[in-house]
Design a protein around this motif. Structure first.
Motif, PDB file in Angstrom:
ATOM      1  N   VAL A 245      20.864  22.422  44.253  1.00  0.00           N
ATOM      2  CA  VAL A 245      20.717  23.715  44.936  1.00  0.00           C
ATOM      3  C   VAL A 245      21.506  23.723  46.235  1.00  0.00           C
ATOM      4  N   LEU A 246      21.439  22.612  46.974  1.00  0.00           N
ATOM      5  CA  LEU A 246      22.149  22.524  48.254  1.00  0.00           C
ATOM      6  C   LEU A 246      23.659  22.624  48.052  1.00  0.00           C
ATOM      7  N   GLU A 247      24.167  21.985  47.009  1.00  0.00           N
ATOM      8  CA  GLU A 247      25.600  22.093  46.712  1.00  0.00           C
ATOM      9  C   GLU A 247      25.972  23.526  46.357  1.00  0.00           C
ATOM     10  N   GLY A 248      25.093  24.207  45.634  1.00  0.00           N
ATOM     11  CA  GLY A 248      25.352  25.599  45.316  1.00  0.00           C
ATOM     12  C   GLY A 248      25.422  26.468  46.551  1.00  0.00           C
ATOM     13  N   ILE A 249      24.586  26.152  47.551  1.00  0.00           N
ATOM     14  CA  ILE A 249      24.588  26.916  48.801  1.00  0.00           C
ATOM     15  C   ILE A 249      25.846  26.620  49.610  1.00  0.00           C
ATOM     16  N   THR A 250      26.156  25.333  49.784  1.00  0.00           N
ATOM     17  CA  THR A 250      27.295  24.951  50.627  1.00  0.00           C
ATOM     18  C   THR A 250      28.632  25.349  49.997  1.00  0.00           C
ATOM     19  N   GLN A 251      28.696  25.348  48.665  1.00  0.00           N
ATOM     20  CA  GLN A 251      29.931  25.708  47.969  1.00  0.00           C
ATOM     21  C   GLN A 251      29.987  27.185  47.581  1.00  0.00           C
ATOM     22  N   LEU A 252      28.943  27.929  47.948  1.00  0.00           N
ATOM     23  CA  LEU A 252      28.836  29.348  47.577  1.00  0.00           C
ATOM     24  C   LEU A 252      28.964  29.536  46.068  1.00  0.00           C
ATOM     25  N   ASP A 253      28.402  28.576  45.336  1.00  0.00           N
ATOM     26  CA  ASP A 253      28.409  28.618  43.875  1.00  0.00           C
ATOM     27  C   ASP A 253      27.054  29.171  43.426  1.00  0.00           C
ATOM     28  N   GLY A 255      26.021  30.323  40.555  1.00  0.00           N
ATOM     29  CA  GLY A 255      25.564  29.823  39.273  1.00  0.00           C
ATOM     30  C   GLY A 255      24.906  28.458  39.385  1.00  0.00           C
ATOM     31  N   LYS A 256      25.537  27.558  40.123  1.00  0.00           N
ATOM     32  CA  LYS A 256      24.984  26.213  40.278  1.00  0.00           C
ATOM     33  C   LYS A 256      23.666  26.256  41.032  1.00  0.00           C
ATOM     34  N   GLY A 257      23.619  27.077  42.086  1.00  0.00           N
ATOM     35  CA  GLY A 257      22.377  27.214  42.836  1.00  0.00           C
ATOM     36  C   GLY A 257      21.263  27.781  41.976  1.00  0.00           C
ATOM     37  N   PHE A 258      21.587  28.764  41.127  1.00  0.00           N
ATOM     38  CA  PHE A 258      20.580  29.368  40.252  1.00  0.00           C
ATOM     39  C   PHE A 258      20.065  28.363  39.235  1.00  0.00           C
ATOM     40  N   VAL A 259      20.977  27.610  38.632  1.00  0.00           N
ATOM     41  CA  VAL A 259      20.568  26.628  37.618  1.00  0.00           C
ATOM     42  C   VAL A 259      19.695  25.543  38.244  1.00  0.00           C
ATOM     43  N   GLY A 260      20.085  25.059  39.431  1.00  0.00           N
ATOM     44  CA  GLY A 260      19.261  24.062  40.112  1.00  0.00           C
ATOM     45  C   GLY A 260      17.881  24.602  40.436  1.00  0.00           C
ATOM     46  N   GLY A 261      17.828  25.836  40.929  1.00  0.00           N
ATOM     47  CA  GLY A 261      16.538  26.456  41.226  1.00  0.00           C
ATOM     48  C   GLY A 261      15.708  26.666  39.975  1.00  0.00           C
ATOM     49  N   LEU A 262      16.360  27.033  38.857  1.00  0.00           N
ATOM     50  CA  LEU A 262      15.655  27.216  37.590  1.00  0.00           C
ATOM     51  C   LEU A 262      15.012  25.909  37.122  1.00  0.00           C
TER      52      LEU A 262
END
Length: 286
Positions: A245-253, A255-262
């Protein structure tokens, strides 16, 4: 310090923390090694189980906890198979295991500290009045604040993540353990004492079993709070799904943030339903 000048509370806290790290460095190192041993053991044990077997065990546990004949048991079992299978398919199984080990390690510490403290608080009004403002502060303090002393005392990595999660998740278990012990019927306590039971027999055979539903509710809440710290703990190197989730936030990704949160949500639902069902089973027995 003159009137109107800001009180240097921050300096006092910083000086106190520096003194603690200087004087008790060996103690903090011992705690670090013990917690790291606990986390490593849990991670190794969970990772050793083949993924299909792990998913099947969770489904069987769901049926056993919720009841084989109840629709809720089958619903949770099916959800566990589909949800965990999805996490495996997405390639985040190792991260899920790391997160689960972190939450379980923190919960072990929460139980070891919270249940005895709650019992003592139920026995002593003075201790309860002393703990009440401390617990209020712990529950209202922003979660990010716990990361600073954890990093100072224990460095970066999984250990400070577990320590900060433990402190953050501790208050509900203490409060609900105290409440459960105090709600044991006074007549039941007097009857047990009239038969010559010792304080230990009274505690282990009457009070704790009667208070177990309340204690399990505290365990449930502390696990949920622990999972809410997953993303935050990733900021200090705890890893796991929080790191995704943190990588999704820092990379503005997104999709990755959503999948991690899911994935975190799937794990949270399974743990929540399992602990709730165990609490209901204990309540039905008593």
């Amino acid at each position: 310090m003159t009137f109107g000048q800001p009180i240097p509370i921050g300096d006092w806290v910083s000086n106190g923390v520096n003194n603690l790290t200087d004087r008790y460095a060996a103690a903090f190192d011992s705690i670090t090694h013990a917690v790291h041993f606990l986390i490593s053991g849990l991670q190794t044990g969970l990772a050793w189980i083949p993924v299909p077997v792990f998913i099947a065990l969770v489904a069987v546990l769901a049926l056993a906890a919720m009841g084989w004949k109840r629709p809720g048991g089958w619903s949770l079992a099916i959800f566990s198979v589909l949800g965990l299978g999805l996490v495996w398919n997405l390639g985040y199984w190792d991260d899920l295991i790391k997160t689960l080990a972190l939450v379980l390690a923190a919960e072990v510490l929460v139980i070891l500290i919270g249940v005895p403290t709650g019992i003592l608080s139920a026995k002593s009004r003075l201790l309860e009045k002393t703990l009440r403002p401390v617990l209020d502060i712990m529950q209202t303090m922003p979660a990010f604040v716990y990361l600073v002393p954890a990093v100072i005392f224990f460095g970066l990595g999984l250990v400070p993540g577990v320590i900060s999660t433990t402190i953050f998740a501790l208050p509900p278990l203490i409060r609900l353990t105290t409440l459960g012990i105090r709600q044991v019927p006074h007549e039941l306590v007097e009857a047990t004492q009239s038969f010559g039971a010792t304080w230990w027999q009274l505690l282990t055979k009457v009070q704790i079993p009667s208070a177990l539903p309340s204690i399990m509710a505290g365990v449930n809440q502390s696990i949920m709070l622990g999972l809410s710290m997953v993303v935050i703990s990733a900021m200090i190197g705890a890893g796991g799904l929080g790191n995704v989730v943190l990588e999704g936030i820092t990379q503005l990704d997104v999709g990755k943030g959503f999948v991690g949160g899911l994935c975190v949500v799937i794990l949270a639902i399974i743990l929540d339903r399992l602990t709730q069902s165990l609490g209901r089973l204990n309540k039905e027995k008593h």
